[in-house]
Motif scaffolding. Structure first.
Motif, PDB file in Angstrom:
ATOM      1  N   LEU A   1     -20.997   9.349 -57.414  1.00  0.00           N
ATOM      2  CA  LEU A   1     -20.582  10.403 -58.331  1.00  0.00           C
ATOM      3  C   LEU A   1     -20.731   9.930 -59.772  1.00  0.00           C
ATOM      4  O   LEU A   1     -20.360   8.815 -60.120  1.00  0.00           O
ATOM      5  CB  LEU A   1     -19.115  10.760 -58.053  1.00  0.00           C
ATOM      6  N   ASP A   2     -21.312  10.819 -60.599  1.00  0.00           N
ATOM      7  CA  ASP A   2     -21.488  10.478 -62.000  1.00  0.00           C
ATOM      8  C   ASP A   2     -20.798  11.515 -62.876  1.00  0.00           C
ATOM      9  O   ASP A   2     -20.233  11.199 -63.911  1.00  0.00           O
ATOM     10  CB  ASP A   2     -22.994  10.429 -62.307  1.00  0.00           C
ATOM     11  N   ASP A   3     -20.860  12.784 -62.442  1.00  0.00           N
ATOM     12  CA  ASP A   3     -20.308  13.858 -63.249  1.00  0.00           C
ATOM     13  C   ASP A   3     -19.689  14.892 -62.303  1.00  0.00           C
ATOM     14  O   ASP A   3     -20.378  15.741 -61.744  1.00  0.00           O
ATOM     15  CB  ASP A   3     -21.441  14.484 -64.072  1.00  0.00           C
ATOM     16  N   PHE A   4     -18.378  14.786 -62.126  1.00  0.00           N
ATOM     17  CA  PHE A   4     -17.679  15.655 -61.184  1.00  0.00           C
ATOM     18  C   PHE A   4     -17.791  17.119 -61.592  1.00  0.00           C
ATOM     19  O   PHE A   4     -17.972  18.008 -60.758  1.00  0.00           O
ATOM     20  CB  PHE A   4     -16.205  15.240 -61.104  1.00  0.00           C
TER      21      PHE A   4
END
Lengths: 434, 342
Positions: free
Chosen positions: A165-168
């Motif tokens: 995950l990088d940008d929820f």
């Protein structure tokens, strides 16, 4: 047989079976909530009888929806463990959020509502069904956000040999999901409208409890009409998204082989996948496909031949499923429109009442075929453009999967037959006497 | 390191809550053939579980979901390795759910008998399998470095695994008998209390045997020997077990049930703490253990999920507690006559 094929088959069987029950839950819960609100506001006992009658059908349907849902969560681990490991960082958390934020709410308040008539206040009781309606539709949102990641992966980086995950925020506002969600839930609300109309029509033809079923019929007709129209609009929007995000799926939906500008839509088509063409292709309406896909008559629509063979979805299934869905989708607003138009003197139109009884299974079919378009059209990817279905499967022996498919088919068939028998029995029995 | 440990504790706690809650309805379903003498008593048992079992089962889904979210590799390995027992568990739970739903829908003795059988199997089989599965996790399962499982169903049914299964069944039956005692009155209430008193020594014997076998078959005591204060969990389990018996004698049903809940909590935590930091120990090689470190999600996911859990789990506990309060009354003939009763 190979594990991938068997696992796909098993997932298809279990997801379609689950999806016999879920759409009615999504829509009927809202209708029940509206009916009960009317009861609380007017005190009219007719509404209470409506809530109890339709509620019973809802409950019979609900249980199988729940238990078949657990099957799906299990299967990501049992059958698709490589997938679970690779994208679990994102996908797993969405499922976990669904359980904690929505599923608890739904199950707990369903019990309050079903068993609580004498135990909680009228208003609390009505609140409980609103919670059920809200939570089941919220649950669908999280599932579709999870599915959206498989369709159009966003908000991740590949790190430590997996997708992290990088940008929820990007994940939960995935444009694909934001298009798919309204299309799916609105279709389900429409289905509930047709279900209520169909059952009411059966009773109206037999002159049972006419006031009761006429009122129910109107509720069903209103639901069916509003949502039959909006489902088509949301479907068009979804088509635009697919054209942009999943061009191979779009090409398969239309069996469109050559890239061209101002692409026509052919009304009569028979795909010939082996020879990369259409065996039959006639009645083309110029520019329509370009308009449908990009809202621009001259837009270029990529053809299947421009995708490497190993990246093309199975054309025939995707194409036929799409045609059936759209065909049924044009029928629904017409039927619902007539029903609404004649709602006051509907008993004078026995032919329409009869047709509406036979219409009950059609929205189910449309929804099933819609899912087939979404999921088969995504192949050969399990996560579009990122992970192939072939690489996602668990290291389990094919014999285990074969055994479990047989078990699922046998058990689910029995339960499905029993459930439909009971729904039919209680639908025909009618409401309890006032 | 910190986040992984927090998630490990939450993971253990979720399983414990699931065992406490679903434990009593699984136990009641297992005991039904031995406790209910007539149709009315059977219906009392069904209705003692009715408003709760569905909400209880969501804790299982959440425990599974949290394993998936926080430790995806553990989820992947555990579920694919335990393929056969998990699907058996699933089918058992499906049959239990539909027996609630279908039983009263057709007026026929044979029909009801069929679903009563399924309720029994759908309660007994999950209790047994969960025990077998957890005992096997405690002692380690044959997984290689790629997380591929090299065992089979028969190997899971080893003496230690079976002992775990038997202990779980007895633990849940005791818990279920006490719940039935809370919800029933008259003769059935008396019988439920007697049943609880009768199960108690067997459960205690199985727990003692399990603790002893744990020393032989597993490395679970390593953590306890390294940090002796952790022994408190074992002591708590023993104390709660004895207070359960005490409260059964004094007829304090709710306190007895609460003690039994504490027993389940501490038994679960006993195993979970002993495993730390492994989630799935491999008995092929120590290098192949699936631990909270090699299985954890990214720090960002762990943080977001922690926010979700800390927000929603207390809310869930709040409204579920309210539901337990609303439906904690003793079942009467009037309740059984309502349209909605099973």
């Amino acid at each position: 047989m190979d594990v991938v094929l068997l696992s796909r088959l098993q997932f298809a069987v279990t997801v379609f079976f689950h999806f016999i029950f879920v759409p009615l839950t999504l829509g009927l819960s809202i209708m029940l909530a509206v009916m009960e609100t009317m009861y609380v506001r007017t005190g009219d006992e007719m509404y209470k009888r409506m809530v109890k009658f339709w509620g019973k059908l809802f409950i019979i349907n609900f249980t199988l929806g729940v238990v078949t849902g657990i099957t799906l969560e299990f299967q990501f681990g049992t059958n698709w463990s490589r997938y679970s490991e690779y994208v679990g960082d994102i996908f797993g958390s969405l499922l976990a959020i669904e359980a904690t934020a929505a599923f608890f709410l739904e199950s707990t308040f369903l019990a309050v509502w079903w068993f609580g008539w004498e135990k909680v206040s009228k208003k609390m009781h009505c609140f409980a069904i609103w919670m059920v309606a809200f939570a089941s539709n919220l649950s669908a949102l999280w599932i579709i956000i999870a599915n959206g990641f498989m369709q159009n992966p966003v908000g991740y980086v590949i790190r430590n040999g997996r997708a992290e995950l990088d940008d929820f925020f990007a994940v939960i506002t995935n444009p694909y999901s934001m298009g798919q969600y309204p299309h799916t839930v609105i279709a389900s609300w429409m289905l509930a409208g047709f279900f209520v109309m169909g059952v009411s029509a059966w009773h109206l033809l037999r002159k049972n409890e006419e006031a009761f079923f006429k009122k129910s019929f109107k509720y069903g007709a209103a639901f069916a009409l509003v949502f039959a129209v909006t489902v088509a609009i949301s479907g068009h929007h979804q088509g635009n998204l697919v054209a942009k995000l999943q061009p191979a799926k779009l090409a398969a939906m239309e069996s469109h082989w050559e890239t061209m500008k101002g692409a026509p839509m052919n009304l009569l088509v028979m795909p010939d996948e082996a020879n990369e063409k259409n065996a039959v292709e006639a009645l083309g309406i110029p520019n329509v496909l370009s308009i449908l896909a990009f809202n621009d008559p001259n837009a270029e629509v990529k053809g299947l031949k421009d995708f490497p063979k190993e990246d093309r979805p199975p054309v025939l299934i995707t194409f036929l499923s799409f045609r059936v869905m759209v065909g049924l989708g044009t029928l629904f607003p017409l039927l619902a429109g007539l029903a609404w138009l004649w709602r006051e003197k509907i008993q004078e139109k026995p032919w329409l009442l009869k047709s509406l009884i036979y219409t009950i299974p059609l929205p189910y079919l449309a929804i099933m075929f819609g899912w087939a378009v979404a999921e088969v059209g995504r192949q050969p990817w399990i996560v579009y453009g990122m992970m192939r279905t072939n690489d996602a499967v668990s290291p389990v022996p094919a014999s285990s999967v074969l055994t479990s498919i047989i078990a699922f088919v046998v058990v689910y068939s029995l339960l499905g037959v029993l459930d439909i028998y009971l729904l039919r029995k209680y639908a025909q029995k009618g409401p309890k006497k006032a | 390191m910190f986040l992984e440990t927090v998630w490990f504790m939450l993971w253990g706690l979720l399983w414990a809550i699931y065992f406490i809650l679903d434990g009593f309805d699984l136990g009641m379903g297992t005991l039904m053939p031995f406790l209910a003498k007539n149709e009315k008593e059977k219906r009392t048992i069904y209705n003692a579980a009715a408003p709760f079992w569905d909400g209880n089962e969501v804790w299982l889904i959440t425990a599974g979901g949290v394993t998936f979210a926080a430790f995806p590799k553990a989820y992947a390995v555990m579920f694919s390795a335990l393929y056969a027992p998990l699907l058996m568990l699933l089918f058992a739970l499906i049959f239990r759910a539909v027996s609630f739903e279908f039983r009263n829908k057709i007026e026929s003795d044979a029909w009801r008998k069929l679903w009563d059988t399924f309720l029994f199997l759908g309660s007994f089989v999950p209790a047994l399998l969960l025990g077998v599965a957890f005992a096997n996790l405690f002692q380690g399962i044959p997984i290689d470095g790629d997380g591929v499982y090299h065992g089979n169903l028969i190997k899971l049914l080893n003496p230690y695994g079976l002992l775990g299964g038997v202990m779980f069944v007895l633990m849940f039956c005791l818990h279920g008998a006490l719940w039935l005692a809370i919800k029933s009155s008259g003769e059935l209430h008396e019988r439920a209390m007697q049943m609880a008193a009768r199960i108690w020594p067997y459960f205690m014997a199985s727990a003692v045997a399990f603790l002893a076998a744990t020393a032989v078959y597993t490395n679970l005591y390593h953590n306890y020997l390294a940090i002796p204060p952790l022994m408190g969990v074992i002591i708590l389990a023993v104390v709660a077990l004895f207070t359960t018996r005490l409260f059964i004698s004094s007829g304090s049903t709710i306190l007895a049930w609460a003690s039994s809940a504490v027993t389940i909590l501490s038994c679960t935590l006993f195993g979970v703490i002993g495993m730390y930091p492994a989630l799935i120990p491999s008995n092929m090689d120590d290098l192949y253990h699936v631990t909270i470190y090699n299985a954890a999600s990214s720090p960002l996911t762990l943080k977001i999920m922690l926010g979700v859990a800390l927000t929603f789990v207390p809310v869930v506990i709040f409204y579920q507690a309210w539901v337990y309060k609303v439906f904690s009354f003793k079942i009467t003939d009037k309740d059984l006559a309502s349209d909605e009763a099973y």
